[in-house]
Design an enzyme around this catalytic site. Structure first.
Site, PDB file in Angstrom:
ATOM      1  N   ARG A 191       0.031  -8.775  13.652  1.00 31.24           N
ATOM      2  CA  ARG A 191      -0.187  -7.866  12.749  1.00 31.24           C
ATOM      3  C   ARG A 191      -1.229  -8.522  11.738  1.00 31.24           C
ATOM      4  O   ARG A 191      -2.501  -7.959  11.518  1.00 31.24           O
ATOM      5  CB  ARG A 191       0.608  -6.922  12.106  1.00 31.24           C
ATOM      6  N   LYS A 231       0.893  -1.069   0.005  1.00 25.90           N
ATOM      7  CA  LYS A 231       0.060  -0.071  -0.152  1.00 25.90           C
ATOM      8  C   LYS A 231       0.606   1.397   0.008  1.00 25.90           C
ATOM      9  O   LYS A 231       0.594   2.141  -0.672  1.00 25.90           O
ATOM     10  CB  LYS A 231      -0.944   0.095   1.214  1.00 25.90           C
ATOM     11  N   ARG A 263      12.146  -5.702   4.309  1.00 28.12           N
ATOM     12  CA  ARG A 263      11.869  -4.197   3.989  1.00 28.12           C
ATOM     13  C   ARG A 263      12.957  -3.463   4.732  1.00 28.12           C
ATOM     14  O   ARG A 263      13.341  -3.748   5.796  1.00 28.12           O
ATOM     15  CB  ARG A 263      10.464  -3.951   4.598  1.00 28.12           C
ATOM     16  N   ARG A 266      -9.188   1.023   9.502  1.00 24.37           N
ATOM     17  CA  ARG A 266      -8.891   0.035   9.680  1.00 24.37           C
ATOM     18  C   ARG A 266      -9.793  -0.897  10.702  1.00 24.37           C
ATOM     19  O   ARG A 266      -9.628  -2.019  11.047  1.00 24.37           O
ATOM     20  CB  ARG A 266      -7.428   0.060  10.499  1.00 24.37           C
ATOM     21  N   ARG A 322      11.854  -1.562  10.494  1.00 24.40           N
ATOM     22  CA  ARG A 322      10.838  -1.090  11.428  1.00 24.40           C
ATOM     23  C   ARG A 322      11.030  -1.862  12.707  1.00 24.40           C
ATOM     24  O   ARG A 322      11.043  -3.173  12.507  1.00 24.40           O
ATOM     25  CB  ARG A 322       9.632  -0.747  10.743  1.00 24.40           C
TER      26      ARG A 322
HETATM   27  P1  AP5 Z   1       4.887  -1.429   1.800  1.00 22.39           P
HETATM   28  O1  AP5 Z   1       4.732  -0.436   0.644  1.00 22.39           O
HETATM   29  O2  AP5 Z   1       5.704  -0.704   2.655  1.00 22.39           O
HETATM   30  O3  AP5 Z   1       3.704  -2.365   2.530  1.00 22.39           O
HETATM   31  P2  AP5 Z   1       2.487  -1.742   3.294  1.00 22.39           P
HETATM   32  O4  AP5 Z   1       1.103  -2.408   2.796  1.00 22.39           O
HETATM   33  O5  AP5 Z   1       2.337  -0.299   3.090  1.00 22.39           O
HETATM   34  O6  AP5 Z   1       2.762  -2.237   4.671  1.00 22.39           O
HETATM   35  P3  AP5 Z   1       2.873  -1.716   6.078  1.00 22.39           P
HETATM   36  O7  AP5 Z   1       3.749  -2.989   6.903  1.00 22.39           O
HETATM   37  O8  AP5 Z   1       3.379  -0.418   6.218  1.00 22.39           O
HETATM   38  O9  AP5 Z   1       1.414  -1.699   6.547  1.00 22.39           O
HETATM   39  P4  AP5 Z   1       0.867  -1.711   7.758  1.00 22.39           P
HETATM   40  O10 AP5 Z   1      -0.534  -1.599   7.432  1.00 22.39           O
HETATM   41  O11 AP5 Z   1       0.922  -3.049   8.575  1.00 22.39           O
HETATM   42  O12 AP5 Z   1       1.926  -0.754   8.704  1.00 22.39           O
HETATM   43  P5  AP5 Z   1       1.132   0.766   8.958  1.00 22.39           P
HETATM   44  O13 AP5 Z   1       2.632   1.529   8.927  1.00 22.39           O
HETATM   45  O14 AP5 Z   1       0.143   1.148   8.333  1.00 22.39           O
HETATM   46  O15 AP5 Z   1       5.654  -2.819   1.260  1.00 22.39           O
HETATM   47  C1  AP5 Z   1       6.493  -3.636   2.063  1.00 22.39           C
HETATM   48  C2  AP5 Z   1       7.641  -4.219   1.709  1.00 22.39           C
HETATM   49  O16 AP5 Z   1       7.353  -4.796   0.256  1.00 22.39           O
HETATM   50  C3  AP5 Z   1       8.879  -3.164   1.140  1.00 22.39           C
HETATM   51  O17 AP5 Z   1       9.887  -3.608   1.496  1.00 22.39           O
HETATM   52  C4  AP5 Z   1       8.626  -2.865  -0.392  1.00 22.39           C
HETATM   53  O18 AP5 Z   1       9.681  -2.245  -0.952  1.00 22.39           O
HETATM   54  C5  AP5 Z   1       8.224  -4.124  -0.876  1.00 22.39           C
HETATM   55  N1  AP5 Z   1       7.017  -4.019  -2.026  1.00 22.39           N
HETATM   56  C6  AP5 Z   1       6.167  -3.213  -2.011  1.00 22.39           C
HETATM   57  N2  AP5 Z   1       5.243  -3.530  -3.036  1.00 22.39           N
HETATM   58  C7  AP5 Z   1       6.326  -4.440  -3.847  1.00 22.39           C
HETATM   59  C8  AP5 Z   1       5.741  -5.090  -5.123  1.00 22.39           C
HETATM   60  N3  AP5 Z   1       4.760  -4.658  -5.860  1.00 22.39           N
HETATM   61  N4  AP5 Z   1       6.662  -5.801  -5.529  1.00 22.39           N
HETATM   62  C9  AP5 Z   1       7.843  -6.242  -4.683  1.00 22.39           C
HETATM   63  N5  AP5 Z   1       7.925  -5.536  -3.507  1.00 22.39           N
HETATM   64  C10 AP5 Z   1       7.326  -4.788  -3.082  1.00 22.39           C
HETATM   65  O19 AP5 Z   1       0.766   0.632  10.688  1.00 22.39           O
HETATM   66  C11 AP5 Z   1       1.763   0.291  11.673  1.00 22.39           C
HETATM   67  C12 AP5 Z   1       1.086   0.227  13.099  1.00 22.39           C
HETATM   68  O20 AP5 Z   1       0.547   1.460  13.163  1.00 22.39           O
HETATM   69  C13 AP5 Z   1      -0.178  -0.741  13.152  1.00 22.39           C
HETATM   70  O21 AP5 Z   1       0.284  -2.152  13.533  1.00 22.39           O
HETATM   71  C14 AP5 Z   1      -0.999  -0.127  14.198  1.00 22.39           C
HETATM   72  O22 AP5 Z   1      -0.362  -0.243  15.332  1.00 22.39           O
HETATM   73  C15 AP5 Z   1      -0.701   1.531  13.908  1.00 22.39           C
HETATM   74  N6  AP5 Z   1      -1.973   1.982  13.273  1.00 22.39           N
HETATM   75  C16 AP5 Z   1      -1.752   2.416  11.968  1.00 22.39           C
HETATM   76  N7  AP5 Z   1      -2.845   2.845  11.215  1.00 22.39           N
HETATM   77  C17 AP5 Z   1      -3.781   2.686  12.242  1.00 22.39           C
HETATM   78  C18 AP5 Z   1      -5.184   2.732  12.338  1.00 22.39           C
HETATM   79  N8  AP5 Z   1      -6.157   3.309  11.254  1.00 22.39           N
HETATM   80  N9  AP5 Z   1      -5.957   2.309  13.345  1.00 22.39           N
HETATM   81  C19 AP5 Z   1      -5.076   2.069  14.514  1.00 22.39           C
HETATM   82  N10 AP5 Z   1      -3.685   1.553  14.498  1.00 22.39           N
HETATM   83  C20 AP5 Z   1      -2.946   2.079  13.036  1.00 22.39           C
END
Ligand code: AP5
Length: 213
Positions: free
Chosen positions: A171, A13, A127, A88, A160
């Site tokens: 997660r 994403k 990552r 979420r 991270r």
């Molecule tokens: P990446 O693009 O970083 O993936 P992502 O889907 O953004 O994954 P996240 O881990 O950031 O999502 P998340 O939802 O768990 O974390 P968030 O920060 O929102 O890609 C991942 C890897 O793959 C990278 O290395 C990239 O290079 C590679 N890649 C990507 N696309 C690719 C492709 N097409 N081909 C090959 N390689 C690829 O949340 C973190 C924490 O914050 C949560 O656990 C929670 O505690 C809190 N939080 C965040 N939002 C909320 C909310 N709305 N409510 C409550 N708590 C929240």
């Protein structure tokens, strides 16, 4: 254009949101990035959120909804946005509907990035992110030109804290229990567009762009 990016952790994403926000001039709002910035700056919100984020649990709805209520009212959100990682939970989705209604705004699409658990673990274990500008890399799939150094700003790449295997598994459980029901929520509103998040970025990008055309 107003978009939501849904999907499990590591489905891609953030990577796609960064690309599209540049090419389409949309504001990229990642709740994960906003929470991590608050944690780094040790704000009151950061202090409340830190243990949830580091342990792979959701930050309480009320805190996240308030954060987004303020952020979405800022002037730069008027040009359109990509919400990455918000909503979420069903409560967050309902709050977002209310917020957008108050501002006379509507969502265009909820893009759902589909990916298997195996792919997610492989992606998150490799990552690395830039500690300075937040650019996202993968040791194998999207490596930096120089190991450990960000191509864009020269900052150091770090892992991270929540990208260890145990926290990633938590997660994924949280995603299945709390966030996956939103797929149906947006399907009912006829906004859901599911894309194969497992594809390489160069294969996935045209598919997402076609949806937005
Ligand atoms: P990446 O693009 O970083 O993936 P992502 O889907 O953004 O994954 P996240 O881990 O950031 O999502 P998340 O939802 O768990 O974390 P968030 O920060 O929102 O890609 C991942 C890897 O793959 C990278 O290395 C990239 O290079 C590679 N890649 C990507 N696309 C690719 C492709 N097409 N081909 C090959 N390689 C690829 O949340 C973190 C924490 O914050 C949560 O656990 C929670 O505690 C809190 N939080 C965040 N939002 C909320 C909310 N709305 N409510 C409550 N708590 C929240």
């Amino acid at each position: 254009m107003r978009l939501i990016f849904l999907g499990p952790p590591g489905a891609g994403k953030g990577t796609m949101a960064k690309k599209l926000s540049k090419s389409r001039g949309l504001l990229h709002l990642s709740t994960g990035d906003l929470l991590r910035a608050n944690i780094k700056e040790k704000t009151a919100l950061g202090k409340e959120a830190v243990s949830f984020v580091e342990n792979g649990k959701l930050v309480p709805d009320q805190l996240v909804i308030e954060m987004m209520r303020h952020r979405l009212r800022e002037q730069d959100a008027r040009k359109g946005f990509i919400l990455d990682g918000f909503p979420r939970t069903t409560e967050q989705a309902k709050a977002l509907d209310g917020l957008l209604g108050e501002e006379n705004m509507k969502l265009d699409h909820a893009v759902n990035f589909d990916a298997s658990d195996g792919k997610i673990i492989e992606r998150l274990s490799g990552r690395r992110i830039c500690g300075k500008c937040g650019a996202i890399y993968h040791l194998k799939n999207i490596p930096p030109k120089q190991p450990g150094i960000c191509d864009q700003c020269g900052g150091s790449l770090v892992q991270r804290k929540d990208d260890n295997e145990e926290t990633v598994r938590r997660r994924l459980e949280v995603y299945r229990e709390e966030t996956a029901p939103l797929i149906e929520y947006y399907e009912r509103q006829n906004l859901l567009r599911t894309v194969p998040g497992e594809l390489d970025v160069h294969e996935l990008e045209p598919i997402v762009k076609k949806i937005l055309a």
